[in-house]
Design an enzyme around this catalytic site. Sequence first.
Site, PDB file in Angstrom:
ATOM      1  N   GLY A 127     -42.063  -8.355  48.818  1.00 33.87           N
ATOM      2  CA  GLY A 127     -42.354  -7.244  49.718  1.00 33.87           C
ATOM      3  C   GLY A 127     -41.464  -7.283  50.935  1.00 33.87           C
ATOM      4  O   GLY A 127     -40.370  -7.843  50.899  1.00 33.87           O
ATOM      5  N   CYS A 128     -41.923  -6.712  52.015  1.00 34.82           N
ATOM      6  CA  CYS A 128     -41.148  -6.635  53.255  1.00 34.82           C
ATOM      7  C   CYS A 128     -40.615  -8.011  53.626  1.00 34.82           C
ATOM      8  O   CYS A 128     -41.381  -8.949  53.832  1.00 34.82           O
ATOM      9  CB  CYS A 128     -42.015  -6.078  54.377  1.00 34.82           C
ATOM     10  SG  CYS A 128     -41.153  -5.991  55.958  1.00 34.82           S
ATOM     11  N   PHE A 129     -39.303  -8.129  53.725  1.00 35.33           N
ATOM     12  CA  PHE A 129     -38.697  -9.450  53.886  1.00 35.33           C
ATOM     13  C   PHE A 129     -38.923 -10.095  55.244  1.00 35.33           C
ATOM     14  O   PHE A 129     -38.779 -11.299  55.382  1.00 35.33           O
ATOM     15  CB  PHE A 129     -37.232  -9.466  53.505  1.00 35.33           C
ATOM     16  CG  PHE A 129     -36.313  -8.418  54.087  1.00 35.33           C
ATOM     17  CD1 PHE A 129     -36.548  -7.759  55.280  1.00 35.33           C
ATOM     18  CD2 PHE A 129     -35.146  -8.108  53.401  1.00 35.33           C
ATOM     19  CE1 PHE A 129     -35.669  -6.818  55.790  1.00 35.33           C
ATOM     20  CE2 PHE A 129     -34.246  -7.161  53.902  1.00 35.33           C
ATOM     21  CZ  PHE A 129     -34.521  -6.522  55.101  1.00 35.33           C
ATOM     22  N   TRP A 130     -39.319  -9.338  56.254  1.00 37.42           N
ATOM     23  CA  TRP A 130     -39.551  -9.933  57.572  1.00 37.42           C
ATOM     24  C   TRP A 130     -40.651 -10.990  57.516  1.00 37.42           C
ATOM     25  O   TRP A 130     -40.494 -12.095  58.002  1.00 37.42           O
ATOM     26  CB  TRP A 130     -39.942  -8.878  58.595  1.00 37.42           C
ATOM     27  CG  TRP A 130     -38.907  -7.835  58.871  1.00 37.42           C
ATOM     28  CD1 TRP A 130     -37.550  -7.948  58.711  1.00 37.42           C
ATOM     29  CD2 TRP A 130     -39.145  -6.524  59.380  1.00 37.42           C
ATOM     30  NE1 TRP A 130     -36.939  -6.777  59.089  1.00 37.42           N
ATOM     31  CE2 TRP A 130     -37.894  -5.888  59.511  1.00 37.42           C
ATOM     32  CE3 TRP A 130     -40.291  -5.834  59.748  1.00 37.42           C
ATOM     33  CZ2 TRP A 130     -37.764  -4.598  59.989  1.00 37.42           C
ATOM     34  CZ3 TRP A 130     -40.159  -4.548  60.229  1.00 37.42           C
ATOM     35  CH2 TRP A 130     -38.904  -3.934  60.343  1.00 37.42           C
TER      36      TRP A 130
END
Length: 185
Positions: free
Chosen positions: A24-27
């Site tokens: 998912g969102c890499f952050w």
Amino acid sequence: MSSATPAAPMTVPAGAETATVAAGCFWGVEHMFRREFKGKGLYDARVGYIGGDTADPNYKIVCSGRTGHAEALQVVYDPAQVSYRTLLEFFYKMHDPTTANRQGPDVGTQYRSAIFYHNADQEKIAKDITERASKEWYKGKVATQVLPAGHWYDAETYHQLYLDKNPSGYECPSHFLRNFPALSE
């Protein structure tokens, strides 16, 4: 917006290995891996794009869902301090691998769950851990893809260490550490 660039070679001690995952969102993925493995064998972690067929992608085009790339994390680690198996068990504990192309409210192929292996040993371990996590933790519902690592592109500089620089920045609600027992051997 500038295109992502291929990862520059890193200077790391001999014997270092690379692991690449998408969750998912890499952050949030980067933030959680750095927090868990800092001082425990992690040399570096960087966010980027992998798995697609578009050369030199950037964040805007990857978010369109038309590149085939996933938002991903690539870690360089010391296998004498942390095993690939341990990294993958953590991967399965820190996100929801049961939804195809989705993590929480983030929907699209760029948010898929995937392990991108770099050699035959990693492929074997990734398939084994995926099978065990599916059976023991997720009741047979794991949708994670296990794929050969292709060309890696670093994400733009402002994405690197994003949550360190923006502590109140967006974190996917599906990114939290689940309290599962160790997987059986």
